[in-house]
Design an enzyme around this catalytic site. Structure first.
Site, PDB file in Angstrom:
ATOM      1  CB  SER A 140     -91.987  49.875  36.167  1.00  0.00           C
ATOM      2  OG  SER A 140     -90.980  50.786  36.565  1.00  0.00           O
ATOM      3  CE1 TYR A 153     -95.061  50.092  40.731  1.00  0.00           C
ATOM      4  CE2 TYR A 153     -92.795  50.200  39.954  1.00  0.00           C
ATOM      5  CZ  TYR A 153     -94.139  50.502  39.788  1.00  0.00           C
ATOM      6  OH  TYR A 153     -94.542  51.224  38.688  1.00  0.00           O
TER       7      TYR A 153
END
Length: 245
Positions: A140, A153
């Site tokens: 990401s 995350y």
């Protein structure tokens, strides 16, 4: 490559970016394995849609955090299609919280799925992909943005990038490329869930191209990496994010 009827496994592919990747790879000529953990109906509906277009697809349930279930899925793909050429590690979850307020369950869940699940896929693919295959995992762009509440995350995605760099060197002698796609904000449930429209609009405004990404934007990137034109790209992180970073 795709015209030779090769096989691709895409984890977490019953909806969202994963579903777009499956549809694109099927159109490219791959037999596709649609992995899901809870969305059986959506996965089968997607498989039926692909079959109706003259392509080959099966849906397979597997919790990617459990090595035995991942192993069974790889075995099913091999028995159904004769071998595996591509793995796309797409499945993942995102739980946002300041680090000081992140409890053990939230930490463990993200590590189990985002990190161990990806590791399970990489380990199996390293052993079972045919020579000349392709591995694409998802990171990401938040790894570079370092935004508050994304700590755990982002950490799991940074670890995915690290494993990719290492594995690309370990598998190079077999002609297998290993890369990462790191999307920016994409208009999917994973991104929009829990966000106010004002927050989504603010994020959109920070993107130079003035819009959120679409699942097809990411699917096209994956298609390039696993196709013949992407064969010289190896050990890289492709930040498909519209320029947000």
């Amino acid at each position: 490559m795709p015209n030779l009827q090769k096989t691709a496994i895409v984890t977490g592919s019953s909806r969202g970016i994963g579903a777009a990747v499956v549809e694109r790879l099927a159109a490219d000529g791959f037999s596709v394995v649609i992995n899901y953990s809870g969305s059986a109906d959506a996965a089968q509906k997607l498989a039926d849609k692909i079959a109706s277009l003259g392509h080959k697809a099966i849906s397979v349930k597997a919790d990617i955090s459990k090595s035995e279930e991942m192993t069974a899925m790889f075995e099913r793909a091999t028995s159904e299609f004769g071998g595996i050429d591509v793995l796309v590690n797409n499945a993942g979850i995102m739980r946002l919280s300041p680090l000081a307020e992140t409890d053990d369950a939230m930490f463990d869940e993200q590590v189990a799925i985002n990190l161990k699940g990806t590791f399970n896929g990489l380990r199996l693919a390293a052993k079972q992909l045919r020579d000349g295959g392709r591995i694409v995992s998802f990171s990401s762009s938040v790894v570079g943005l370092y935004q508050p509440t994304y700590g755990v995350y982002a950490a799991t995605k940074a670890a995915t990038e690290a494993m990719t760099h290492v594995l690309s060197k370990e598998l190079g002698n077999r002609g297998i490329t290993v890369n990462v796609v790191a999307p920016g904000p994409v208009d999917t449930e994973l991104f929009t869930r829990g966000k106010q429209q004002s927050e989504i609009s603010a994020i959109t405004g920070r993107t130079p191209l003035g819009r959120l990404g679409k699942p097809d934007d990411i699917a096209r990137t994956v298609s390039f990496l696993v196709g013949p034109d992407g064969g010289w790209i190896n050990g890289q992180v492709i930040r498909a994010n519209g320029g947000i970073i």
